[in-house]
Scaffold this motif. Structure first.
Motif, PDB file in Angstrom:
ATOM      1  N   GLY A 160       0.822  -1.212   0.000  1.00 29.48           N
ATOM      2  CA  GLY A 160       0.000   0.000   0.000  1.00 29.48           C
ATOM      3  C   GLY A 160       0.857   1.264   0.000  1.00 29.48           C
ATOM      4  N   GLY A 161       0.279   2.340  -0.488  1.00 32.71           N
ATOM      5  CA  GLY A 161       0.884   3.668  -0.372  1.00 32.71           C
ATOM      6  C   GLY A 161       2.150   3.890  -1.177  1.00 32.71           C
ATOM      7  N   VAL A 162       2.323   3.152  -2.276  1.00 31.85           N
ATOM      8  CA  VAL A 162       3.549   3.308  -3.074  1.00 31.85           C
ATOM      9  C   VAL A 162       3.374   4.249  -4.268  1.00 31.85           C
ATOM     10  N   GLY A 163       2.147   4.766  -4.437  1.00 33.59           N
ATOM     11  CA  GLY A 163       1.916   5.702  -5.549  1.00 33.59           C
ATOM     12  C   GLY A 163       1.095   5.144  -6.701  1.00 33.59           C
ATOM     13  N   LYS A 164       0.396   4.028  -6.478  1.00 34.99           N
ATOM     14  CA  LYS A 164      -0.442   3.451  -7.549  1.00 34.99           C
ATOM     15  C   LYS A 164      -1.456   4.474  -8.057  1.00 34.99           C
ATOM     16  N   SER A 165      -2.242   5.016  -7.117  1.00 32.26           N
ATOM     17  CA  SER A 165      -3.311   5.939  -7.537  1.00 32.26           C
ATOM     18  C   SER A 165      -2.723   7.217  -8.125  1.00 32.26           C
ATOM     19  N   THR A 166      -1.612   7.669  -7.582  1.00 30.29           N
ATOM     20  CA  THR A 166      -0.971   8.886  -8.106  1.00 30.29           C
ATOM     21  C   THR A 166      -0.587   8.683  -9.569  1.00 30.29           C
ATOM     22  N   LEU A 167      -0.033   7.507  -9.877  1.00 26.48           N
ATOM     23  CA  LEU A 167       0.346   7.247 -11.274  1.00 26.48           C
ATOM     24  C   LEU A 167      -0.879   7.041 -12.159  1.00 26.48           C
ATOM     25  N   ILE A 182      10.272   8.303 -10.407  1.00 26.75           N
ATOM     26  CA  ILE A 182       9.403   9.301  -9.771  1.00 26.75           C
ATOM     27  C   ILE A 182       9.958   9.579  -8.373  1.00 26.75           C
ATOM     28  N   HIS A 183      10.456  10.784  -8.164  1.00 24.67           N
ATOM     29  CA  HIS A 183      11.029  11.125  -6.854  1.00 24.67           C
ATOM     30  C   HIS A 183       9.950  11.642  -5.910  1.00 24.67           C
ATOM     31  N   ARG A 184      10.345  11.735  -4.638  1.00 30.03           N
ATOM     32  CA  ARG A 184       9.408  12.175  -3.607  1.00 30.03           C
ATOM     33  C   ARG A 184       9.306  13.701  -3.640  1.00 30.03           C
TER      34      ARG A 184
END
Ligand SMILES: Nc1ncnc2c1ncn2[C@@H]1O[C@H](COP(=O)(O)OP(=O)(O)OP(=O)(O)O)[C@@H](O)[C@H]1O
Ligand SMILES: [Mg+2]
Length: 217
Positions: free
Chosen positions: A11-18, A165-167
């Protein structure tokens, strides 16, 4: 119509963001885009509700309605479907992988994510679909995490997407506003990274965006 599934058990690795970023990038490239939110938390659907722009179209989907939604989308002239999947072991991620043309596996540079990666890599391999891992939330201005990630991805036999993709805080700020980093800070580094990811996905899926723009002109 091409379909990309974004899957990673952690969870929370950026799936939805991508998923949101690829959806918006597709619209900006002149494509008809559908984003399917298969996560019962529905954070991508809620993002669409915060959004002022009606595009990309975002719909919640379960593994039961997925085949029907995809054939309806194809019939309606959809060019690209981006499927956001939930974390943890789910019935949704395998369904998304089964119906897609490309599996994108976002992975943060954390031991917890690396430990979950083999399961998602196995899921992608079992489907025989083209798959690639994308390093997300990497520390800016450092290559150390990128070098380790490359080795980890190799171990699980996943190609590494050249775009990293950086933070950057702009991703969180954009999500709050119902936009993406490309819309909130078009000239920023985060936007450039998302654009590079989009370019890679477009080439991988052979999305002919110039032909679509020509058709619309
Ligand atoms: N590259 C990044 N830099 C900084 N923050 C990020 C980045 N990518 C995502 N975030 C933020 O991290 C949080 C989790 O991201 P996101 O919701 O995309 O992950 P997820 O993999 O979809 O999570 P879940 O597994 O719960 O669905 C969000 O608040 C998001 O705005
Ligand atoms: Mg999510």
């Amino acid at each position: 119509m091409k379909t990309v599934a974004i899957a990673m058990q952690k969870g929370g690795v950026g799936k939805s963001t991508l998923a949101k970023a690829l959806g918006v990038a597709g619209v900006r490239a002149g494509l008809n885009v559908l984003v399917l939110d298969m996560d019962s938390q529905q954070s991508t659907t809620q993002w669409a509700e915060r959004r002022k722009d009606a595009l990309p179209v975002v719909r919640f989907a379960t593994e039961i309605d997925l085949p029907k939604l995809l054939s309806q989308a194809e019939g309606a002239g959809c060019d690209l479907v981006v499927i956001d999947t939930p974390p943890a072991r789910s019935t949704e991620a395998p369904a998304a992988v089964e119906y897609c043309d490309l599996v994108l596996v976002p992975c943060a540079p954390d031991i917890e994510a690396y430990e979950q990666l083999p399961r998602t890599a196995r899921l992608a391999r079992a489907s025989d679909k083209p798959a690639a891992a994308v390093l997300t939330m990497a520390q800016p201005n450092s290559r150390a995490e990128e070098d380790i990630a490359r080795q980890v991805f190799e171990t699980v036999k996943l190609r590494m997407v050249p775009a990293v993709i950086h933070r950057f805080k702009v991703h969180r700020d954009a999500s709050r506003e119902g936009v993406t980093a490309c819309e909130l800070e078009p000239e920023g580094k985060a936007a450039a990274e998302l654009q590079a990811l989009w370019d890679w996905v477009g080439a991988e899926l052979q999305l002919n965006t110039s032909a679509v723009l020509h058709k619309m002109a």
